[in-house]
Motif scaffolding. Structure first.
Motif, short mmCIF file in Angstrom:
data_model
loop_
_atom_site.label_atom_id
_atom_site.label_comp_id
_atom_site.label_asym_id
_atom_site.label_seq_id
_atom_site.Cartn_x
_atom_site.Cartn_y
_atom_site.Cartn_z
N PRO A 80 41.85 32.98 43.38
CA PRO A 80 42.12 34.20 44.15
C PRO A 80 40.83 34.69 44.82
O PRO A 80 39.74 34.48 44.31
CB PRO A 80 42.59 35.22 43.10
CG PRO A 80 42.65 34.51 41.81
CD PRO A 80 42.06 33.16 41.95
N ILE A 81 40.98 35.35 45.96
CA ILE A 81 39.83 35.94 46.64
C ILE A 81 39.48 37.22 45.91
O ILE A 81 40.31 38.11 45.75
CB ILE A 81 40.17 36.23 48.12
CG1 ILE A 81 40.47 34.93 48.84
CG2 ILE A 81 39.03 36.98 48.79
CD1 ILE A 81 41.01 35.11 50.24
N GLU A 82 38.26 37.31 45.45
CA GLU A 82 37.83 38.49 44.70
C GLU A 82 37.02 39.45 45.56
O GLU A 82 36.90 40.63 45.25
CB GLU A 82 37.02 38.06 43.48
CG GLU A 82 37.86 37.26 42.49
CD GLU A 82 37.05 36.72 41.32
OE1 GLU A 82 35.84 36.98 41.27
OE2 GLU A 82 37.64 36.04 40.48
N SER A 83 36.43 38.94 46.64
CA SER A 83 35.57 39.77 47.46
C SER A 83 35.53 39.19 48.88
O SER A 83 35.79 38.00 49.08
CB SER A 83 34.16 39.77 46.85
OG SER A 83 33.18 40.04 47.79
N LEU A 84 35.18 40.01 49.85
CA LEU A 84 35.01 39.51 51.21
C LEU A 84 33.89 38.48 51.28
O LEU A 84 33.89 37.62 52.16
CB LEU A 84 34.73 40.66 52.17
CG LEU A 84 35.92 41.56 52.47
CD1 LEU A 84 35.51 42.68 53.41
CD2 LEU A 84 37.06 40.78 53.07
N ASP A 85 32.96 38.56 50.37
CA ASP A 85 31.88 37.57 50.33
C ASP A 85 32.43 36.15 50.09
O ASP A 85 31.81 35.18 50.51
CB ASP A 85 30.86 37.92 49.25
CG ASP A 85 30.11 39.20 49.57
OD1 ASP A 85 30.01 39.55 50.77
OD2 ASP A 85 29.63 39.87 48.62
N ASP A 86 33.59 36.06 49.43
CA ASP A 86 34.21 34.75 49.21
C ASP A 86 34.62 34.10 50.53
O ASP A 86 34.72 32.88 50.63
CB ASP A 86 35.45 34.86 48.32
CG ASP A 86 35.13 35.27 46.90
OD1 ASP A 86 33.94 35.20 46.51
OD2 ASP A 86 36.07 35.67 46.17
#
Length: 88
Positions: A53-59
């Motif tokens: 899952p995407i946890e942050s926009l940094d991903d």
């Protein structure tokens, strides 16, 4: 007389239909459509790709996509202009 004309017309129609079927039954050397893939559930796809899952926009960040801030600004200006041009 009418029966002969009707019979002849029917025979001509049947013969034309047989010719159509014969022509359309010829098979190409390669399939026209790609072969069907088996149905795969979204859960199976996630497991197979080991997705997280995407946890942050940094991903989602992709460093060094643009060589400079100027190149990024040009891209954004172009993108906004295209969007406005196609709004109607």
């Amino acid at each position: 007389m009418r029966e002969q004309v009707a019979r002849r017309t029917l025979e001509e129609h049947e013969q034309a239909r047989e010719e159509e079927v014969t022509m359309s039954e010829s098979q190409p050397d390669h399939p026209i459509y790609p072969p069907a893939r088996p149905k795969t559930s979204p859960e199976e796809l996630v497991r197979a790709k080991r997705a997280r899952p995407i946890e942050s926009l940094d991903d989602l960040a992709a460093p060094d996509v643009f060589e400079s801030d100027e190149e990024l600004e040009q891209f954004l200006a172009f993108t906004y202009a295209e969007r406005r041009a196609h709004l109607g």
